[in-house]
Design an enzyme around this catalytic site. Sequence first.
Site, PDB file in Angstrom:
ATOM      1  N   CYS A 253     -18.431  -1.927   2.479  1.00 48.60           N
ATOM      2  CA  CYS A 253     -17.608  -0.742   2.667  1.00 48.60           C
ATOM      3  C   CYS A 253     -18.165   0.007   3.866  1.00 48.60           C
ATOM      4  O   CYS A 253     -19.357  -0.084   4.164  1.00 48.60           O
ATOM      5  CB  CYS A 253     -17.693   0.127   1.421  1.00 48.60           C
ATOM      6  SG  CYS A 253     -16.730   1.624   1.590  1.00 48.60           S
TER       7      CYS A 253
ATOM      8  N   HIS B 273     -17.045   3.631  -3.121  1.00 45.54           N
ATOM      9  CA  HIS B 273     -16.250   4.865  -2.979  1.00 45.54           C
ATOM     10  C   HIS B 273     -16.580   5.893  -4.043  1.00 45.54           C
ATOM     11  O   HIS B 273     -15.785   6.789  -4.329  1.00 45.54           O
ATOM     12  CB  HIS B 273     -14.732   4.575  -2.991  1.00 45.54           C
ATOM     13  CG  HIS B 273     -14.251   3.958  -1.732  1.00 45.54           C
ATOM     14  ND1 HIS B 273     -12.936   3.957  -1.347  1.00 45.54           N
ATOM     15  CD2 HIS B 273     -14.914   3.307  -0.742  1.00 45.54           C
ATOM     16  CE1 HIS B 273     -12.810   3.317  -0.199  1.00 45.54           C
ATOM     17  NE2 HIS B 273     -13.986   2.909   0.190  1.00 45.54           N
TER      18      HIS B 273
ATOM     19  N   TYR C 215     -15.304  10.194  -0.539  1.00 46.62           N
ATOM     20  CA  TYR C 215     -14.281   9.928  -1.557  1.00 46.62           C
ATOM     21  C   TYR C 215     -14.458  10.767  -2.817  1.00 46.62           C
ATOM     22  O   TYR C 215     -13.548  10.841  -3.641  1.00 46.62           O
ATOM     23  CB  TYR C 215     -14.248   8.441  -1.914  1.00 46.62           C
ATOM     24  CG  TYR C 215     -13.449   7.637  -0.928  1.00 46.62           C
ATOM     25  CD1 TYR C 215     -12.077   7.424  -1.120  1.00 46.62           C
ATOM     26  CD2 TYR C 215     -14.034   7.119   0.225  1.00 46.62           C
ATOM     27  CE1 TYR C 215     -11.337   6.708  -0.199  1.00 46.62           C
ATOM     28  CE2 TYR C 215     -13.298   6.407   1.152  1.00 46.62           C
ATOM     29  CZ  TYR C 215     -11.945   6.194   0.935  1.00 46.62           C
ATOM     30  OH  TYR C 215     -11.203   5.492   1.833  1.00 46.62           O
TER      31      TYR C 215
ATOM     32  N   ASN D  90     -10.374  -4.231  -0.233  1.00 45.33           N
ATOM     33  CA  ASN D  90     -10.523  -3.178  -1.235  1.00 45.33           C
ATOM     34  C   ASN D  90      -9.781  -3.528  -2.512  1.00 45.33           C
ATOM     35  O   ASN D  90      -8.815  -4.271  -2.454  1.00 45.33           O
ATOM     36  CB  ASN D  90      -9.988  -1.849  -0.689  1.00 45.33           C
ATOM     37  CG  ASN D  90     -11.097  -1.024  -0.081  1.00 45.33           C
ATOM     38  OD1 ASN D  90     -12.241  -1.123  -0.511  1.00 45.33           O
ATOM     39  ND2 ASN D  90     -10.743  -0.228   0.925  1.00 45.33           N
TER      40      ASN D  90
ATOM     41  N   ARG E  46       0.831  -1.209   0.000  1.00 49.33           N
ATOM     42  CA  ARG E  46       0.000   0.000   0.000  1.00 49.33           C
ATOM     43  C   ARG E  46       0.861   1.251   0.000  1.00 49.33           C
ATOM     44  O   ARG E  46       0.529   2.257  -0.637  1.00 49.33           O
ATOM     45  CB  ARG E  46      -0.936   0.004   1.211  1.00 49.33           C
ATOM     46  CG  ARG E  46      -1.730   1.304   1.265  1.00 49.33           C
ATOM     47  CD  ARG E  46      -2.890   1.267   2.204  1.00 49.33           C
ATOM     48  NE  ARG E  46      -3.504   2.587   2.260  1.00 49.33           N
ATOM     49  CZ  ARG E  46      -4.496   2.923   3.065  1.00 49.33           C
ATOM     50  NH1 ARG E  46      -5.007   2.015   3.882  1.00 49.33           N
ATOM     51  NH2 ARG E  46      -4.996   4.132   3.067  1.00 49.33           N
TER      52      ARG E  46
END
Lengths: 448, 448, 448, 448
Positions: free
Chosen positions: C172, C202, C255, C150, C96
């Site tokens: 989510c 998102h 988002y 995700n 990440r």
Amino acid sequence: MGKGIKIVTIGGGSSYTPELIEGFIKRKDEIPIREIWLVDIEEGKEKLEVVGDLAKRMVKDAGLDWKVYLTLDRQEALKDADFVTTQFRVGMLDARIKDERIPLSYGILGQETNGAGGMFKAFRTIPVVLEIIEEMKELCPDAWLINFANPSGMITEAVLRYGSFDKVVGLCNVPIIHMMRESELLGKRPEDLIFLFGGLNHFHWHKVYDKKGNEITEDIMDLMFKENKQVVENIRNIPFLEEQIRHLGMLPCTYHRFYYLQDDMLKNAIESYQKGETRAEVVKDVERELFELYKDSDLKEKPEQLSKRGGAHYSDAACETISSIYNDKQNIMVVSTRNNGALPDLPDDVAVEVSSVMTAAGPKPIAFGKLNAAARGYLQLMKAMEELTIEAAVTGDYGAALQAFTINPLVPAGNIAKKLLDEMLIAHKDYLPQFKDSIEKIEKEKNS
Amino acid sequence: MGKGIKIVTIGGGSSYTPELIEGFIKRKDEIPIREIWLVDIEEGKEKLEVVGDLAKRMVKDAGLDWKVYLTLDRQEALKDADFVTTQFRVGMLDARIKDERIPLSYGILGQETNGAGGMFKAFRTIPVVLEIIEEMKELCPDAWLINFANPSGMITEAVLRYGSFDKVVGLCNVPIIHMMRESELLGKRPEDLIFLFGGLNHFHWHKVYDKKGNEITEDIMDLMFKENKQVVENIRNIPFLEEQIRHLGMLPCTYHRFYYLQDDMLKNAIESYQKGETRAEVVKDVERELFELYKDSDLKEKPEQLSKRGGAHYSDAACETISSIYNDKQNIMVVSTRNNGALPDLPDDVAVEVSSVMTAAGPKPIAFGKLNAAARGYLQLMKAMEELTIEAAVTGDYGAALQAFTINPLVPAGNIAKKLLDEMLIAHKDYLPQFKDSIEKIEKEKNS
Amino acid sequence: MGKGIKIVTIGGGSSYTPELIEGFIKRKDEIPIREIWLVDIEEGKEKLEVVGDLAKRMVKDAGLDWKVYLTLDRQEALKDADFVTTQFRVGMLDARIKDERIPLSYGILGQETNGAGGMFKAFRTIPVVLEIIEEMKELCPDAWLINFANPSGMITEAVLRYGSFDKVVGLCNVPIIHMMRESELLGKRPEDLIFLFGGLNHFHWHKVYDKKGNEITEDIMDLMFKENKQVVENIRNIPFLEEQIRHLGMLPCTYHRFYYLQDDMLKNAIESYQKGETRAEVVKDVERELFELYKDSDLKEKPEQLSKRGGAHYSDAACETISSIYNDKQNIMVVSTRNNGALPDLPDDVAVEVSSVMTAAGPKPIAFGKLNAAARGYLQLMKAMEELTIEAAVTGDYGAALQAFTINPLVPAGNIAKKLLDEMLIAHKDYLPQFKDSIEKIEKEKNS
Amino acid sequence: MGKGIKIVTIGGGSSYTPELIEGFIKRKDEIPIREIWLVDIEEGKEKLEVVGDLAKRMVKDAGLDWKVYLTLDRQEALKDADFVTTQFRVGMLDARIKDERIPLSYGILGQETNGAGGMFKAFRTIPVVLEIIEEMKELCPDAWLINFANPSGMITEAVLRYGSFDKVVGLCNVPIIHMMRESELLGKRPEDLIFLFGGLNHFHWHKVYDKKGNEITEDIMDLMFKENKQVVENIRNIPFLEEQIRHLGMLPCTYHRFYYLQDDMLKNAIESYQKGETRAEVVKDVERELFELYKDSDLKEKPEQLSKRGGAHYSDAACETISSIYNDKQNIMVVSTRNNGALPDLPDDVAVEVSSVMTAAGPKPIAFGKLNAAARGYLQLMKAMEELTIEAAVTGDYGAALQAFTINPLVPAGNIAKKLLDEMLIAHKDYLPQFKDSIEKIEKEKNS
């Protein structure tokens, strides 16, 4: 295609073949033909020879050096073909007589394209066409299939969706007949008008414009309703209902009578049935006469009588399609082809019959746009009926066949539809291998 | 709604009203009712008084302090209403008798929701409902209209599209009856199963799941076909055709018999017609008896006999809808509401009858998804027929009416459809001001 | 499920697991758990043991007899599972960090769900999820996959379309956070409001209603813009542009800042990048602390500090989903599921994140209806980007990956996108076997 | 049209007019012109006289008796016109310079068709075009509007949807340039190939076939990528990324560089900006030179230098369109017209730029079919951006304008977009009466 074009006609023994040959001769300067192969099956051998000989005489008489071959060997014929036309009739005219008479014995319209008769024609024809497609993929993968066997739209869709073969065009003579007749009514030539067609084979509507761009669809309705002019006389002369057509805002095709005037057409058909004069029977007589004529070795051109046969302009449309593709004419013709959005009320990947630009890369349909509710709903029903019919033809699924009968507006739903379906399956069983299990089950139940 | 809810029932003199009152009494702890207004017209005054008195006795007997008002002044009633229910019948049962008998005199199913009869009911009812909507916009703009007048789906769509009024829910008892009966067949309670409905009013299909999430639609088909269980007995007991229903993959509703078994249903209806026992006539007798009972001042609850009337659960559905909205229950009910994509094969802005989550902000339809060809095509045709019927009801356009008759699968197309349309227009002329010009023209032609 | 439920959590060594366990304990009366299997891979073994021990202590402390298993053998765990949850991170937090820092080194937002980072997370995760699906088909074909790895929406779509497995729900925490925060702003509880969400993971919008059915979306905008309340603070506090949101007519999700305020968010992210404080780096520190806490054998409940981790409510949503399906709660949750028409502007068979009714037969999406141009066009672009990303993840097609980068609004198109793609492919090559050939080619070109 | 055609050119003082006149002269045998009216506004009077005199000399030199009128009275000119062409530029080249330079001062591409510049051109131009449409409805309701003012697609859509005027065709020279250049690369003439275009103005893709019907789209990609041939050199020569274009499966248009190579194009544009050599500034110099040439009374034909101007073939396309409609040529041209299903991924009633058959009844778009995700999603975004821009242009809604800026891929979203929008509104305020209130508000805030 370097040294000239090879054309293969499956069902070459058909009485239509002389018109096809005439169509090629008329276009001799457009299409550099090298060979024409007329293919038929054992049962059609005699007719093939008669009509094949006439074809040879016609070509010779026209001073052309084209080779005309007669054969029962389809694969030999297909090898390296450039264009394949299909005009065969599985089960021949006797099957069509059953298609029309059995339904009428139940008081139901048979209707050889979209009714019970046409559905059975699809059941018999589609498996054979898909066989041909498999052979074409092997023997002439770049060739175009020009289909004018009925039901032309369903066969085209079967080739596109189940045959996964794109180079196919479905033809019909109804649009041409409308264009000729409506121009005549207006005192014009077809080329002086703009016609836009949208719908399905034998179930399409059209709008007409003059060369100044004005829509004159309503003017033709005025002729139809105020001066009582029949637009197309092929089918019995029962006038459409004015208020309904005016509300529609488009011109129906002659086959719409079976839907928009169903009750009246049915009464008429029952009369013919009782007299033994269904269309199929009439055609059978005409055919017999035609073949007598064809045998005359002095005959070197299409005889006048062929026009009575009913399929006028079909073969000519096929020749024009071949020339349009070969020469990339980019002219507008009305053909069955993949929808692609031309009729946005239908799925994209089904076959529709619409005005299309004819290019070397095949027909490119003109976007016809959304329809009003009256045309939209009926069109969507008919397409679903076609999809189910094709599914049944390919899979032999009895449930799909019964479903197609159930939703077809020409067949009354219920136990009567099932009885009719069963009787027709048995009557045509020699040509329906895909339904073998269902037919055996029906016969067993019947006998028990 | 601070001090309690005001409910207005238009067509308050209906024989159904006791069920409605019972439904409210059953939910007395859920819905804080202050006033119930039963509204009717001059011709229904007597019935209104009889049934209104019973309603008052029922409320009193339940120990409730609700005010029950009887009035012929609709606008007075609508003032500040919270919920308006519509259950009136323009032209009363005599009109329904015509709706059924005139078509049958032509050998055509009348069918009071989607057939010729239902279309005329739409012609008579929609203009009145749109009038009520205009009054609601003025007098109680935040109220919900809970419609259970038939054809419930078309009326809902007329309110949404032509009335531009969103707070409307269309109800029907058919889904409830299916859920009750199918659960019973499986030896379960409705709350032990999950039902998903999709389609139009009186033309919907459903799928069923158990509480482990397994689809058991096929299990119900097994009961129907292997054990010969009739799913819903309201309508004559003619079994569906197994192969067609299996191919469909969903359960039909009882009204699908009129379509999937049209020929059989027609024969049956003609028998009833000949005996003077059409559904409308039977209902008229039942109603007469009911009102005799209602007059009995000792009667303080809904009499048993009302269940024979045929509309069981209708009023209960209305009360449940009101409670669901008022209490934001978020329970699933099957109602007519704006499509919004729930059935992606139909336009977004039409009314559909689908399983919906009932919230304070109204019904939110559950996305049912695309249908297979067999359901899709027929659904699209029926929706188009509804759209044309609504158009004709609103505009009085004769062409639209004839168009709707032409594409309706229960009406044979052609001159017979036109004759039937004309005869029904004349028979109902007192209730069809929008068709005034067309009716005069028909009468003139007839007399000339 | 007779003797209790078997739950399998893949990525069981995650720092989120205590919240998950807490969620199950909270619902001990709703879900009869028999066994919980925490699965991880070799590299995660140590974390698995730490967090697994805490899980066991939590269960024991709650007085429950559930068996908690820790294993590296995924197939053993999956055998006869009832629910499988996925929360693993291929390549762990270091991956990440690369997802965020590499793009920022080009001045490009990495964004771990829909940006370049999220796309690479999809590339790494989707093949593993599809492997799990193949095992589930074998070992527990009736189990539900509850995914909260995700990018949750893309993974759900990959399972539906490429895995051909229907029993999947994507979760989510963003919708829950919005519902909690907006209720609070209005001085209400979430259950006092009705929220309708529509869009993609998102990338969704929502509308809000009160219990009287009045839409109060605009009231929340008033709070946001007039009183300057930040709706969700998870992500840096840059206020939306009022005129744009008002024109939109729906509330954006947090988002959406990455899209609607792209330039501002980028500037902010670059600052964090320069300080070594990207979200990934912050999270890595938090995680380190968390695991220190988890090791404390006196700790027997989820520590307070976990809420700082950012993924609050995720695991709770998973537990609630399991309970809703198991108990057929028919409550409304916002999940990723097959569209089926709920958003008619998108294809039917893609995954969308919408308010859905949670039944034993899975989530049933509520039809959200067509969007106005502003939301519609952007939604369609994002869905196409997702489709291309999934295609690239499944096939390893470099062109598809470049295409997805090109149309992604968070990645500037052109040679910079290609350079970024190439650098990220190399950086993550250990986890991208499907891109092996492309990566070798890139490395070869680089070295030449 | 009996006595010859009346053509009206609004923006007649444009430097393009000589090409237009040349186009008409070239087609003197096809279009029986009677009068050409060149219309301009007060500020353009001088240019109108210079170019008008050249036009007169050209006509005279060609031996034609056409009347050429120069006027500032638009209504006088429109009276009884047969074809109206629009090529005016509201605010003239100075406005275009602002359109390009202001965005670049923020590091943002201005891009005069679909970028911020093009959007402002739409804001300035659409209200004037809608004024013209109102005059046409009054003064020449049967005339066709042939628009080649930019942004041509948006203007066409504004006329169709907000002007409710169907007789409009939008033109662009990009397709012609592609066809010419690609043919040349292949060593062929355009008429030896079949091109099928689909998309929006300055945002379309195409496929190419040879006369044998073989698709040769990939062959052109080979030339582009293997032999490094630039397909169109109008815009700076930055090659497309091969893998992305191969994945796309269609050829992009030259304007796609702004999207597919956005970062590279931006860097390039910033360089030009810094040197004062934006395209607008270059064009301004070219124009100055051109008008010097035009003043030479010996000049009697279109000067060679005009081709440098960049708009080559525009006027020729206009003349060809007029001839195609007038003569019902039924040839294929690429024009902006109502979608009608040609691109089924877009709504039916928007404008698209697609290969169309040019008939007396206007352009009939060829159904292009559904696109793959990569093209589909981007196309849908761009269309939404156009719809919002048109909405803002018509209503002056600031929110719609900001929304259009926000979703436009050439404008970075957020506060920078708002600042740019505000600065451009003020810079162009003389030509934006519909935004009067917003502009005043911005100015007030700025000064406070």
